[in-house]
Scaffold this active site. Structure first.
Site, PDB file in Angstrom:
ATOM      1  N   ARG A  50      30.194 106.516  23.519  1.00 55.94           N
ATOM      2  CA  ARG A  50      29.820 105.461  24.466  1.00 55.94           C
ATOM      3  C   ARG A  50      30.413 104.149  23.973  1.00 55.94           C
ATOM      4  NH1 ARG A  50      28.244 102.438  21.112  1.00 55.94           N
ATOM      5  NH2 ARG A  50      27.526 101.086  22.784  1.00 55.94           N
ATOM      6  N   GLY A  51      30.259 103.101  24.814  1.00 56.08           N
ATOM      7  CA  GLY A  51      30.945 101.845  24.537  1.00 56.08           C
ATOM      8  C   GLY A  51      32.261 101.872  25.312  1.00 56.08           C
ATOM      9  N   ARG A  93      31.133 108.209  34.282  1.00 55.08           N
ATOM     10  CA  ARG A  93      30.266 107.017  34.286  1.00 55.08           C
ATOM     11  C   ARG A  93      30.910 105.962  35.190  1.00 55.08           C
ATOM     12  NH1 ARG A  93      27.974 104.958  28.666  1.00 55.08           N
ATOM     13  NH2 ARG A  93      26.346 104.165  30.054  1.00 55.08           N
ATOM     14  N   GLN A 198      20.708 101.609  21.350  1.00 55.93           N
ATOM     15  CA  GLN A 198      22.012 101.452  20.690  1.00 55.93           C
ATOM     16  C   GLN A 198      21.953 100.384  19.591  1.00 55.93           C
ATOM     17  OE1 GLN A 198      21.568 101.564  24.013  1.00 55.93           O
ATOM     18  NE2 GLN A 198      23.280 102.524  25.060  1.00 55.93           N
ATOM     19  N   ASP A 239      31.232  95.650  29.696  1.00 50.46           N
ATOM     20  CA  ASP A 239      31.706  96.902  30.305  1.00 50.46           C
ATOM     21  C   ASP A 239      32.682  96.647  31.433  1.00 50.46           C
ATOM     22  OD1 ASP A 239      28.948  97.635  29.032  1.00 50.46           O
ATOM     23  OD2 ASP A 239      30.161  99.452  29.192  1.00 50.46           O
ATOM     24  N   LYS A 250      25.332  95.820  28.804  1.00 50.12           N
ATOM     25  CA  LYS A 250      24.082  96.564  28.626  1.00 50.12           C
ATOM     26  C   LYS A 250      22.874  95.809  29.182  1.00 50.12           C
ATOM     27  CE  LYS A 250      23.679  99.832  27.421  1.00 50.12           C
ATOM     28  NZ  LYS A 250      23.627 100.909  28.452  1.00 50.12           N
TER      29      LYS A 250
HETATM   30  O1  MRU Z   1      25.727 102.603  27.790  1.00 58.41           O
HETATM   31  P1  MRU Z   1      26.664 102.204  26.686  1.00 58.41           P
HETATM   32  O2  MRU Z   1      26.105 102.416  25.319  1.00 58.41           O
HETATM   33  O3  MRU Z   1      28.045 102.813  26.856  1.00 58.41           O
HETATM   34  O4  MRU Z   1      26.831 100.617  26.886  1.00 58.41           O
HETATM   35  C1  MRU Z   1      27.689  99.925  26.016  1.00 58.41           C
HETATM   36  C2  MRU Z   1      27.712  98.470  26.196  1.00 58.41           C
HETATM   37  O5  MRU Z   1      27.062  97.918  27.066  1.00 58.41           O
HETATM   38  C3  MRU Z   1      28.649  97.698  25.309  1.00 58.41           C
HETATM   39  O6  MRU Z   1      28.166  96.405  25.068  1.00 58.41           O
HETATM   40  C4  MRU Z   1      30.028  97.598  25.969  1.00 58.41           C
HETATM   41  O7  MRU Z   1      30.491  98.842  26.392  1.00 58.41           O
HETATM   42  C5  MRU Z   1      31.038  96.992  25.048  1.00 58.41           C
HETATM   43  S1  MRU Z   1      31.538  98.087  23.728  1.00 58.41           S
HETATM   44  C6  MRU Z   1      32.713  97.244  22.830  1.00 58.41           C
END
Ligand code: MRU
EC number: 5.3.1.23
Length: 352
Positions: A50-51, A93, A198, A239, A250
Site C-alpha cells: 500500500r501507499g 483500488r 498505518q 494519493d 488518508k
Molecule cells: O490506504 P493506504 O495505506 O494505501 O493509504 C496511503 C496513504 O494515504 C499515503 O499517505 C499515500 O499513499 C502516500 S504514500 C507515499
C-alpha cells in the site's frame, strides 16, 4: 544503525514479484511472492502492499509479469491482452493515481514495439525504471522538505508515507531520514491512523528502525499534542493531487489541515509528480475508496463494536487547496495558485 535497515517493499525477481507483507507488520516480517496477475491484484486490494508509489510499482511489475507469459506472436493480440490486464489491475483500488499512472506508462512504453519480444523486454525495463526513478524522486522530495524544518522541530504526520510506501525514503517521511543522515535532530509525532493503523504499525516501526525520534499518538490526540508539545508543522503524503491543489490522502488528513490552520502552523503535502493528476480538475472529481465495515468494527480481528452497527468507512479524504501551505515535489516547493503552478512543474527544471 544505518538509516536503511528498512526493508524494501517490492522486489522484481524475473519470474515473480516479492513484496513485504505490510498487513503483518510490525509483529511479523514476512515476504510473499506474487506469481500471477490475480496475486498482484489481491495484494494491492488487501493492503499487503500500500501507499501510492508502492502500489504503482507493484502494479507495473504485475503487468510486466503477466505480459511475459502471453503466448502469441501477434502484436495486436499482445496489445489486446495488455489492455485487458491493465484494466483489471487498475480496478484494484480507485484513489491513488499512481496505480493508473504506472500502468499507463507501461502500456505507452510498449506501444511502438515492433515485435512481441521487444514489447515484453520494454515492459520489464519500464517497470524497473519506475522503481529506480521513484527512489531518486523521493530523495529529492526529502531534500526540499528538509529545508522547511528547523533543527529540533517537532513535526506531525498521519498514515505511512514512508520508505515502504515507495521505492525508498518515502515522501512525507523522507526529510526525517535525510535529517538523520545529516545529523539534524527532528522529532516526529505519528497519528496511529485508524482504521487500519498505518501510523502505529508502519510509520512508528519504520522510523524506529532508522533511529528517528518518533512519538505515537491516537488520532483524537492531535489537537492536544499540537498544543502541549509545540508541534511546529504537519507533513503528509498524497494519493492524488488535483490540478487546483486539492489533495486526497488518508482519512484524517483534512482534519489535520483544519487543525494546522487553527493553530497557525504550516501544513505541507509531499508527493512526486506521479501523484499529480492534471486530468482531475478539483478534489470533487477524486473517487474516494470506501472499504469493508470490518476495518472499523474490528481491530486485529477482534470485534470492538456491536454486530450489525451501521458503518461509514472512507479510506481517504480531500484537503482543499486553501489549507495547504505548500506542496513539495521532486521539482521543488510550490506555494499557492496551484492551478497555474502545478501544470508548470511538468515542464520546468528542478528548483535549487
Ligand atoms: O490506504 P493506504 O495505506 O494505501 O493509504 C496511503 C496513504 O494515504 C499515503 O499517505 C499515500 O499513499 C502516500 S504514500 C507515499
Amino acid at each position: 544503525m544505518s538509516t536503511f535497515a528498512i526493508p524494501r517493499s517490492v522486489e522484481w525477481r524475473e519470474t515473480h514479484v516479492t513484496i513485504l507483507n505490510q498487513q503483518k507488520l510490525p509483529s511479523i516480517i514476512e515476504y510473499i511472492d506474487l506469481h500471477t496477475l490475480e496475486d498482484v491484484y489481491e495484494a494491492i486490494a488487501t493492503l499487503k502492499v500500500r501507499g501510492a508509489p508502492a502500489i504503482g510499482i507493484t502494479a507495473a511489475y504485475g503487468l510486466a509479469l503477466a505480459a511475459l507469459r502471453y503466448d502469441t506472436e501477434s502484436l495486436d493480440e499482445f496489445r489486446r491482452r495488455l489492455k485487458r490486464d491493465r484494466d483489471y489491475l487498475a480496478s484494484a483500488r480507485p484513489t491513488a493515481v499512481n496505480l493508473f499512472w504506472a500502468l499507463d506508462r507501461l502500456v505507452t512504453a510498449a506501444a511502438d514495439a515492433l515485435s512481441v519480444n521487444e514489447a515484453k523486454t520494454t515492459l520489464v525495463h519500464e517497470a524497473i525504471r519506475i522503481q529506480v526513478e521513484d527512489e531518486d524522486v523521493c530523495r529529492r522530495i526529502g531534500e526540499h522538505a528538509l529545508s522547511l524544518f528547523r533543527p529540533g522541530e517537532r513535526v506531525m504526520t498521519i498514515c505511512n508515507a514512508g520508505s515502504i510506501a515507495t521505492a525508498r525514503y518515502g515522501t512525507a517521511l523522507a526529510p526525517f531520514y535525510l535529517a538523520k543522515e545529516k545529523g539534524i535532530e527532528l522529532s516526529v509525532y505519528a497519528l496511529e491512523t485508524r482504521p487500519v493503523l498505518q501510523g502505529a504499525r508502519l510509520t512508528a516501526w519504520e522510523l524506529m528502525q532508522a533511529g528517528v525520534d518518533v512519538t505515537l499518538i491516537t488520532d483524537n490526540m492531535a489537537a492536544q499534542a499540537i498544543k502541549a508539545k509545540g508541534i511546529g508543522a504537519i507533513i503528509v503524503g498524497a494519493d492524488r493531487i488535483a490540478q487546483n491543489g486539492d489533495t486526497a490522502n488518508k482519512i484524517g488528513t483534512f482534519g489535520l489541515a483544519l487543525l494546522a490552520k487553527s493553530f497557525d502552523i504550516p501544513f505541507y503535502v509531499a508527493a512526486p509528480l506521479s501523484t499529480i493528476d492534471l486530468t482531475t480538475k478539483t478534489g470533487a472529481d477524486i473517487p474516494i475508496e470506501e472499504r469493508h465495515p470490518d476495518e472499523v468494527t474490528h481491530i486485529a480481528g477482534v470485534r470492538i463494536a456491536p454486530e450489525g452497527v451501521n458503518v461509514y468507512n472512507p479510506a481517504f479524504d480531500v484537503t482543499p487547496n486553501e489549507l495547504i501551505t505548500a506542496i513539495i515535489t521532486e521539482k521543488g516547493i510550490i506555494r499557492g495558485n496551484y492551478n497555474a503552478t502545478l501544470p508548470s512543474l511538468f515542464t520546468k527544471e528542478e528548483q535549487h
